[in-house]
Design an enzyme around this catalytic site. Sequence first.
Site, PDB file in Angstrom:
ATOM      1  N   SER A  46       1.200  -1.105   0.174  1.00  0.00           N
ATOM      2  CA  SER A  46      -0.033   0.212  -0.067  1.00  0.00           C
ATOM      3  C   SER A  46       1.046   1.057   0.015  1.00  0.00           C
ATOM      4  CB  SER A  46      -0.891  -0.008   0.904  1.00  0.00           C
ATOM      5  OG  SER A  46      -1.452   1.092   1.797  1.00  0.00           O
TER       6      SER A  46
ATOM      7  N   TYR B 253      -2.806  -0.453   9.495  1.00  0.00           N
ATOM      8  CA  TYR B 253      -2.955  -1.036   7.859  1.00  0.00           C
ATOM      9  C   TYR B 253      -1.993  -0.807   8.127  1.00  0.00           C
ATOM     10  CZ  TYR B 253      -4.241  -1.535   3.048  1.00  0.00           C
ATOM     11  OH  TYR B 253      -4.048  -1.725   2.455  1.00  0.00           O
TER      12      TYR B 253
END
Length: 259
Positions: free
Chosen positions: A140, A153
Amino acid sequence: MQQSEFAGAVAVVTGAGQGIGAAVARALVAEGAVVAAVDRNSGALAGLAAESSAVRPCVLDVTDSQAVDSAVELMEHQLGSIGVLVNAAGVLQPGPAVELGDRDWAETFAVNSTGVFHTSRAVGCRMAARGRGAIVTVGSNAAGVPRAGMAAYAASKAAATMFTRCLGLELARSGVRCNIVSPGSTDTGMQRALWGEDTEAAERRVIEGDLGAWRVGIPLGRIAAPADIAEAVVFLASDRARHITMHDLYVDGGATLRA
């Protein structure tokens, strides 16, 4: 890319039940691969498998190391040598860092980081013994740029990214390449869960940016489709990227300004 490039190849894709993982599985099948599609959601896998006989569903929790080892051994016995592994399984537990519960933190790392370790270890040792293979981890852009409300995350994706790069360094002499594709905002169920009911307004905010959340917009002016990420994954898994390893490819429309 010619279909013959992956013809007969065996690929494992985790998180294949939806979103980016499903798009990657479809893209590899379109290129001729047989795909062992891994996910915890049996219903989602059944739907994917119904699209093509080249999809072999495997209900599996990547956080269970023994189950992963057993599943990989069975895949190689039934399908043949695994040539491609794509780590796309992921979860998101949003919230301020000081308010995150222990369980949310642990689950995020269990799937996004430890799951990558489990599958990469099980498949990577076999690839190394054969002297070939490609591992691609879906990371990500949050792993490289702080995001408010996404501490668990972002940290878990950063861990998975560095693990994959270290693995790439260790396996390079064995002919195994390990790379990362780091998406930005992508139109998946995970993304839409953050948007709430007014998806049109939420999408516009993501594209335009939010100074109040210290977040720049997307210079290309669009949210990525899962297929955009899948194309990058398939390229890095292919022989066209044969001299690329330990690379982190951002596919985010310029959202991070590649900071």
